[in-house]
Design a protein around this motif. Structure first.
Motif, PDB file in Angstrom:
ATOM      1  N   PHE A 189     -11.064  -7.402  28.235  1.00 16.35           N
ATOM      2  CA  PHE A 189     -12.302  -8.121  27.938  1.00 16.35           C
ATOM      3  C   PHE A 189     -12.286  -9.500  28.572  1.00 16.35           C
ATOM      4  O   PHE A 189     -11.293  -9.927  29.162  1.00 16.35           O
ATOM      5  N   GLY A 190     -13.416 -10.184  28.480  1.00 11.91           N
ATOM      6  CA  GLY A 190     -13.595 -11.450  29.195  1.00 11.91           C
ATOM      7  C   GLY A 190     -13.626 -12.643  28.259  1.00 11.91           C
ATOM      8  O   GLY A 190     -13.703 -12.511  27.042  1.00 11.91           O
ATOM      9  N   HIS A 191     -13.588 -13.838  28.859  1.00 10.22           N
ATOM     10  CA  HIS A 191     -13.526 -15.070  28.085  1.00 10.22           C
ATOM     11  C   HIS A 191     -14.910 -15.542  27.654  1.00 10.22           C
ATOM     12  O   HIS A 191     -15.052 -16.117  26.575  1.00 10.22           O
ATOM     13  N   ALA A 192     -15.901 -15.343  28.518  1.00 10.76           N
ATOM     14  CA  ALA A 192     -17.301 -15.673  28.231  1.00 10.76           C
ATOM     15  C   ALA A 192     -17.488 -17.068  27.638  1.00 10.76           C
ATOM     16  O   ALA A 192     -18.103 -17.224  26.588  1.00 10.76           O
ATOM     17  N   PRO A 193     -16.963 -18.116  28.292  1.00 18.86           N
ATOM     18  CA  PRO A 193     -17.225 -19.466  27.780  1.00 18.86           C
ATOM     19  C   PRO A 193     -18.680 -19.841  27.968  1.00 18.86           C
ATOM     20  O   PRO A 193     -19.384 -19.274  28.824  1.00 18.86           O
ATOM     21  N   VAL A 682     -12.822  -6.222  18.874  1.00 24.73           N
ATOM     22  CA  VAL A 682     -12.761  -4.880  18.300  1.00 24.73           C
ATOM     23  C   VAL A 682     -14.148  -4.231  18.268  1.00 24.73           C
ATOM     24  O   VAL A 682     -14.293  -3.054  18.610  1.00 24.73           O
ATOM     25  N   LEU A 683     -15.150  -4.975  17.879  1.00 24.41           N
ATOM     26  CA  LEU A 683     -16.457  -4.368  17.612  1.00 24.41           C
ATOM     27  C   LEU A 683     -17.460  -4.484  18.757  1.00 24.41           C
ATOM     28  O   LEU A 683     -18.429  -3.714  18.799  1.00 24.41           O
ATOM     29  N   PHE A 684     -17.257  -5.437  19.673  1.00 22.86           N
ATOM     30  CA  PHE A 684     -18.293  -5.691  20.679  1.00 22.86           C
ATOM     31  C   PHE A 684     -17.772  -5.670  22.109  1.00 22.86           C
ATOM     32  O   PHE A 684     -18.211  -4.876  22.928  1.00 22.86           O
ATOM     33  N   GLU A 685     -16.875  -6.568  22.451  1.00 27.74           N
ATOM     34  CA  GLU A 685     -16.598  -6.902  23.842  1.00 27.74           C
ATOM     35  C   GLU A 685     -15.630  -5.924  24.512  1.00 27.74           C
ATOM     36  O   GLU A 685     -14.570  -5.611  23.974  1.00 27.74           O
ATOM     37  N   PRO A 706     -21.109 -11.290  20.577  1.00 28.39           N
ATOM     38  CA  PRO A 706     -21.851 -11.375  19.310  1.00 28.39           C
ATOM     39  C   PRO A 706     -22.398 -12.777  19.072  1.00 28.39           C
ATOM     40  O   PRO A 706     -21.903 -13.763  19.616  1.00 28.39           O
ATOM     41  N   SER A 707     -23.423 -12.834  18.244  1.00 25.51           N
ATOM     42  CA  SER A 707     -23.939 -14.124  17.782  1.00 25.51           C
ATOM     43  C   SER A 707     -23.355 -14.424  16.407  1.00 25.51           C
ATOM     44  O   SER A 707     -22.648 -13.602  15.811  1.00 25.51           O
ATOM     45  N   HIS A 763     -10.648  -0.962  20.665  1.00 26.47           N
ATOM     46  CA  HIS A 763     -12.092  -1.148  20.770  1.00 26.47           C
ATOM     47  C   HIS A 763     -12.811  -0.067  19.972  1.00 26.47           C
ATOM     48  O   HIS A 763     -12.699   1.125  20.283  1.00 26.47           O
ATOM     49  N   LEU A 764     -13.543  -0.481  18.944  1.00 25.66           N
ATOM     50  CA  LEU A 764     -14.167   0.470  18.018  1.00 25.66           C
ATOM     51  C   LEU A 764     -15.640   0.131  17.793  1.00 25.66           C
ATOM     52  O   LEU A 764     -16.066  -0.155  16.671  1.00 25.66           O
ATOM     53  N   PRO A 765     -16.459   0.190  18.833  1.00 29.93           N
ATOM     54  CA  PRO A 765     -17.896  -0.012  18.655  1.00 29.93           C
ATOM     55  C   PRO A 765     -18.507   1.194  17.951  1.00 29.93           C
ATOM     56  O   PRO A 765     -17.846   2.238  17.783  1.00 29.93           O
TER      57      PRO A 765
END
Length: 778
Positions: A189-193, A682-685, A706-707, A763-765
């Motif tokens: 996954f990524g850092h997404a700053p 776990v849920l999103f990225e 996520p927000s 990862h469990l979306p």
């Protein structure tokens, strides 16, 4: 009288500047002569470059120059990452020359008078490719017939390590009552700053000076790498950083774009700016994680752990990214898998593999997979042997009153992992939850409760760095008492949201006996801060950043008291500084102001005590003190919708011990932010590539961040224990993200175990949970 600042959630020094939109962000730099850069990037994951046609780009309005690998050869040396002898190193160029090995790899630099002109020019560059088979799965990359990224290596395995500790591993496994094995998959996954990478490079041909303004947490590392690669004298490069909109590891590396921008400034003798867009950030700023581990545990009937075998394969992507080799991350995992648990024997095999993907770089707690696989494994062992999940941990945890060493070498004295577990158990009400879970199942609802207990290097004990294969014995700080009586602290820390301007100032102000408004923190300028290639990282800023600042301030204070003692005709030991005034303890009426002592030191040096130089300054290397481990237990409650697969988290609790807190609100914020990223993992990225090496998650429409609305309230409970020393402020920057994936996945496993579902992936979306639930029904 000024109240003690350390331990208080005072108003943040940097808060007003940021809240008013007055932050010093590099992306806000504007001046009439500033040129802008856009990169031509590879659209293929693996291909030979047959030609790069720049003619149309050069004729695009507003384009100043188009640079290719041949142009940069004039000023940039090949990039080669230093590492251990076992690391296979193939130098590569800042711009791709003959071959591209990942989508997004830079091929050419277009310089324009505006950012839009540069982008238009980049779109006009035509590249002729010969496509090659891509390898995107790290296990496929190991096979003998896999396409090779670097033919001269003859393999895609760039690093391999095999090491064991303690008793003979085979003998230990041979006498175990049980050997339990699982294979765990950690996704990428990524850092997404909030802010992408950005820099302005200015080169002055007349004096050969290169000035870099950049969003980085390691300005000295940028300076060192650019000086080496560009062939410039070290003193001719200055790197500065101001405010940074988040990093999480992605602004600690020296990307090829940084090197190319600096080279463009040198070739043009101009000021050039590059601002990364979101697609570039997701494609090429670096990714975190992606490793698989096969874990075998030798265990007795009563749950006593005897030994662990771990076999890890890690995907580094196509290229390492300076300054750190990918082997570093493999070795950190290797060192930390045993963590706070007693073992008789431990063996680790690790492989780092090159694939046609983005570079693997540090991401908040880059060794975090060790906690995830170990804590998942403990739950699996407990379930298979019919043991209590809490008791198997209690049986094997190293206790606070047992100073010892982790089996891999580092000292683990002063840890309180068991105490955090005990406090968490009191908050979880496991018996009550079990009854609630049973009742919910009868209604078709899936409830789960999971927890994870661990210690993190924060920053680790004095012997940790050398145990892990590098040398990091302390941190420097400079302190100066200005003629006005104000205190200036220069630190190698480069904050990017952690509040260092506040926390370091709190500690220094308390040490000197002045108000927070009388302390200024200087950071992020290689011309005026102590040298450090690490900068901010490794959960070091509180103990080492604040610790070194206080140590330097203490030396300043000692000089102040020595001067004041002569004026007050007293012993320095009998003096105190309160509210910026120096007096004999107990007699505040007879005092001298701190500013008066400062003026004497700077303007009347002949009046100073024998042997004292003009001014009052100090430079201190603060050595890493004992302890250095933060301990925590994370607890997560989940409810899984059996129809949609959606996982809700109604409650999340962290019980942790980070020693004394400088600023409790900042501590809680750091922990909560890390937990949020761990839940998101776990849920999103997740980053996805197709079989040709195309990144399918190159926008925020596809890469799910996520927000705040998706996050639970995160409760933080602090243990209060006796400090190990006078600077026992342990870091909390990474622990939230280290513990959360284990706690969340353990909770999910607890919710679905009765259905025969094994949770060995992180990862469990919702769609994945639906697949698992459907397979269980089938």
């Amino acid at each position: 009288m000024i109240a003690r600042l350390t331990g208080q959630s005072v108003d943040r020094v940097e808060g007003p500047r940021l809240l008013r939109g007055e932050g010093r962000f590099v992306g806000n730099i504007r001046h009439p002569d500033l040129l802008h850069i856009a990169f031509v990037r590879s659209q293929l994951g693996h291909a030979d470059i047959l030609g790069v046609d720049t003619e149309a780009a050069k004729n695009t309005p507003g384009v100043v120059e188009v640079l290719t690998a041949e142009h940069l050869d004039e000023v940039v040396a090949p990039i080669a990452i230093a590492g251990p002898p076992e690391l296979a190193v193939t130098p590569f160029t800042a711009l791709a020359r003959d071959r591209v090995r990942t989508v997004g790899e830079p091929l050419a630099v277009v310089v324009g008078r505006t950012r839009q002109a540069a982008a238009d020019g980049a779109a006009a560059v035509a590249v002729d490719y010969r496509p090659l088979p891509a390898v995107v799965d790290m296990h496929d990359a190991i096979s003998p017939d896999a396409p090779l990224l670097f033919e001269d290596l003859g393999t895609n395995v760039v690093y391999e390590t095999l090491q064991s500790w303690g008793a003979d591993i085979d003998e230990t496994f041979g006498r175990a009552d049980h050997v339990i094995a699982r294979t765990f998959t950690q996704h990428r996954f990524g850092h997404a700053p909030l802010e992408g990478r950005v820099l302005v490079a200015t080169y002055t041909p007349s004096d050969g000076q290169l000035d870099i303004q950049i969003a980085t947490k390691r300005p000295h590392a940028v300076k060192l790498n650019l000086a080496n690669l560009l062939g410039l004298p070290f003193g001719n490069v200055r790197v500065r950083t101001g405010d940074i909109g988040g990093a999480f590891g992605s602004k600690g590396q020296v990307g090829r774009e940084t090197i190319c921008t600096a080279a463009a400034a040198m070739l043009l003798g101009a000021s050039v700016q590059w601002t990364e867009d979101r697609t570039e950030n997701l494609q090429m700023a670096g990714h975190g994680r992606e490793e698989d581990l096969v874990v075998e545990v030798a265990v007795q009937d009563d749950g006593t752990l005897l030994g662990i075998r771990a076999d890890m394969t890690m995907d580094q992507g196509a290229y390492p990214m300076p300054p750190y080799p990918s082997s570093l991350f493999c070795n950190l995992v290797k060192m930390l898998i045993p963590n706070a648990y007693r073992l008789e024997a431990y063996a680790f095999r690790g492989r780092v593999v090159a694939t046609n993907k983005c570079s693997y770089i540090a991401y908040r707690g880059p060794w975090a997979v060790e906690t995830w696989v170990r804590e998942r494994m403990l739950d699996e062992i407990a379930a298979e042997l019919g043991l209590d999940r809490v008791e198997i941990r209690r049986r094997n945890l190293i206790d606070q009153d047992q100073p010892t060493r982790m089996i891999t070498g580092p000292t683990v004295s002063g840890i309180t992992a068991r105490q955090t577990l005990d406090r968490a158990v009191g908050m979880m009400d496991l018996d009550g939850f079990a009854a609630q879970q049973t009742a919910a199942r009868s209604e078709g609802r899936l409830l789960g409760l999971g927890f994870a207990t661990f210690i993190e290097i924060a920053p680790g004990p004095p012997d940790f760095a050398q145990s892990a294969g590098f040398d990091l014995r302390g941190e420097q700080a400079w302190a100066r008492l200005e003629p006005s009586g104000d205190l200036t602290i220069s630190t190698s820390q480069s904050p990017h949201g952690q509040g260092h301007e506040t926390t370091i100032a709190q500690v220094a102000a308390d040490e000197l006996g002045v108000g927070l408004d009388r302390v200024r923190i200087v950071f992020g300028d290689t011309d005026s801060t102590p040298f450090s290639v690490l900068g901010t990282g490794g959960s070091r800023s509180s103990m080492m950043g604040a610790g070194s600042a206080r140590a330097a301030t203490a030396e300043v204070k000692a000089k102040v008291l020595a001067i004041a003692a002569e004026r007050l005709e007293a012993n320095p030991a009998d003096l105190e500084i309160v509210d910026g005034n120096i007096s004999v303890k107990g007699t505040p009426g007879h005092s001298v102001p701190l500013a008066g002592i400062a003026q004497q030191a700077w303007f009347a040096p002949s009046s100073l005590p024998e042997g004292m130089d003009q001014g009052i300054e100090a430079s201190v290397e603060y050595r890493t003190p004992p302890g250095g481990w933060a301990s925590a237990t994370h607890c997560c409650w989940v409810e899984i919708d059996p129809d949609t697969g959606e996982i809700a988290i109604p409650r999340y609790v962290v019980v942790e011990d980070c020693g004394e807190m400088i600023h409790p609100a900042i501590v809680d914020g750091q922990i909560q932010g890390g937990v949020a990223q761990g839940i998101a993992a776990v849920l999103f990225e997740r980053h996805h590539y197709d079989q040709d090496g195309n990144l399918l998650t190159a926008s925020l429409a596809d890469y799910l961040v996520p927000s705040a609305a998706e996050m639970p309230v995160i409760e933080v409970e602090h243990l209060e224990v006796e400090p190990l020393h006078d600077a026992d402020w342990r870091g909390v920057g990474e622990g939230g993200l280290i513990g959360a994936p284990a706690a969340v996945t353990n909770a999910v496993a607890n919710a679905v175990r009765h259905l025969g579902i094994d949770i060995c992936e992180q990862h469990l979306p919702p769609q994945r949970m639906r697949q698992l639930l459907a397979a269980a029904e089938g």
